[in-house]
Design an enzyme around this catalytic site. Sequence first.
Site, PDB file in Angstrom:
ATOM      1  CD  GLU A 215      -1.567  -2.318   1.917  1.00  0.00           C
ATOM      2  OE1 GLU A 215      -0.344  -2.602   1.949  1.00  0.00           O
ATOM      3  OE2 GLU A 215      -2.452  -3.062   2.368  1.00  0.00           O
ATOM      4  CD  GLU A 356      -0.889  -5.567  13.704  1.00  0.00           C
ATOM      5  OE1 GLU A 356      -1.444  -5.561  12.598  1.00  0.00           O
ATOM      6  OE2 GLU A 356      -0.053  -4.718  14.024  1.00  0.00           O
TER       7      GLU A 356
HETATM    8  C1  G6Q Z   1       2.356  -3.163  13.281  1.00  0.00           C
HETATM    9  C2  G6Q Z   1       2.258  -4.017  12.118  1.00  0.00           C
HETATM   10  C3  G6Q Z   1       1.710  -3.342  10.883  1.00  0.00           C
HETATM   11  C4  G6Q Z   1       2.722  -2.436  10.180  1.00  0.00           C
HETATM   12  C5  G6Q Z   1       2.203  -2.113   8.788  1.00  0.00           C
HETATM   13  C6  G6Q Z   1       3.123  -1.185   8.032  1.00  0.00           C
HETATM   14  O1  G6Q Z   1       2.784  -3.517  14.359  1.00  0.00           O
HETATM   15  O2  G6Q Z   1       3.466  -4.642  11.885  1.00  0.00           O
HETATM   16  O3  G6Q Z   1       0.562  -2.579  11.139  1.00  0.00           O
HETATM   17  O4  G6Q Z   1       2.958  -1.291  10.925  1.00  0.00           O
HETATM   18  O5  G6Q Z   1       2.015  -3.309   8.068  1.00  0.00           O
HETATM   19  O6  G6Q Z   1       4.390  -1.737   7.901  1.00  0.00           O
HETATM   20  P1  G6Q Z   1       5.605  -0.879   7.388  1.00  0.00           P
HETATM   21  O7  G6Q Z   1       5.836   0.232   8.347  1.00  0.00           O
HETATM   22  O8  G6Q Z   1       6.764  -1.804   7.302  1.00  0.00           O
HETATM   23  O9  G6Q Z   1       5.205  -0.318   6.045  1.00  0.00           O
END
Ligand code: G6Q
Length: 545
Positions: A215, A356
Amino acid sequence: MSESKPLTALPEWQALEGHAARLRDVPLRRLFADDAGRAERFSLEAAGIFLDYSKHRVDAPALDALLAVAKARGLAARIEAMFTGAPINATEGRSVLHIALRAPAGASILVDGKNVVPEVHAVLERMGEFAERVRSGVWTGHTGKRIRRVVNIGIGGSDLGPAMAYQALRSVSDRALELRFVSNIDATDFAEAVRDANPEDTLFIVCSKTFTTLETLENAKTARAWLVGQLGSDGAVAKNIVAVSTNGAEGARLGIDTANMFGFWDWVGGRYSVDSAIGLSLMVAIGPAGFREFLAGFRELDEHFRRAPFEQNLPVLLGVLGVFYNNFFGAETHAVLPYDQYLARLPAYLQQLDMESNGKRVDLAGRPVDYQTGPIIWGEPGTNGQHAFYQLIHQGTKLIPCDFIGFLRSENPLGKHHDLLMANLFAQSEALAFGKTAEEVRAEGVKPELVPHRTFPGNRPSSTLLLERMTPAALGRLIALYEHKVFVQGTIWGVNSFDQWGVELGKVLAKRIASEIEAAAAPALAHDGSTNALLRRYRKAQGRA
Ligand code: G6Q
């Protein structure tokens, strides 16, 4: 990884069943009637937060028994392990050191023999310089225009924290700057964020711990194309896009100048990262001094959590009370009800933090658990929720413990608003706890056939949290309170609160399906029948075979 006894085999845990059975039919009315000092005894003020937990279905022996479980699960040692940098995120072999992000400059916290605190402060320093330059107009966009709009691009832990905190701290943010947040892969999110924007005065902050998140990468590419397209020069990227990541190399591949990247470390979990460089957009909004105050609030609560005895420890008390309802009263959800419009996004933020972290089905030793773990977290700001879903909390068939959060003073003291807001908060927790008996309803002259409908059973538990004012420090304290509450519960349930493999699976599957959707020739689909048919229908609508 821990090979400790399963939770349900502990005598301390088994003893809770007896306390729950004893208290299940005891009304809060009785607990209060029998103990004139209950409200005082079951409340606590520490680190700038007043907690009233007297409207919970516990008495002193039950509370002692709950704290005994925390002790038996080695909570004290585990807190020390976290604070001293032990690799307690066992499934990823990492330390868990969000507490280092707010450690004072002189502190020493070692990871693999290296003190990480100086690096934390070096990044804070760079963030501060950058934020000041943007705020003062020294940092301009590519064409020399002062920055007026900051768009944070990130998702999950790289979005929810800054988005929630920016909204919470609007009263101390620079109103000449507007922050927007783009997270969803749905182009609508990006399109609406820039619809009325001037690219010359727009700064994108791309936040991604890994810089591999679909994303965020796609939104960052779109932002880059939008800027370059509108301003007619690749040069715009260096001045109108900066990045926050642990992965500088990937950021550079997008064309972002490494000089304009802010780092953090793999020992900061995404959902625990609002006080790292991920908070850069927030720092631009509230200034480095405001951000330091924010960190000081976290630090106060950290100190309290580490040092206070369990019976006077805010996160420990909230944690064990939640466990009692979750595991012995069948409560599946927990509502967070902030009586402050600035905290409108707090429930969504806590949803990620809690769900989470503790939405896990195996313990640290990899054994499937035979008890409930993390609850469903939800909520909305009061008083809006009162006119929507509170009905179910009052008179429905489900037990929903609630956190009421209020401030003694308003940032917008207009007329009678604040008194009325707080009156509603107090009224709700009172009504939930004590209800209205059939006799009381009858005494009001209500027709007999309506009495059951107008009776409130009460005995619906809640905590009330009161803080002085909605300041950066107060927000830091609140976030740290919930971070540590989640830690306490994760420790009792024996799960790893710091991994999120459930998120990873979706990321991998979406990548595979995306290539099948985009393929020019009809791909051989090997999913289940339902997924295959959905993909074919979608491909057909796009005019693909
Ligand atoms: C949080 C999770 C998840 C993560 C997102 C964005 O503890 O791991 O919400 O923050 O998937 O990941 P990136 O910061 O690596 O883009």
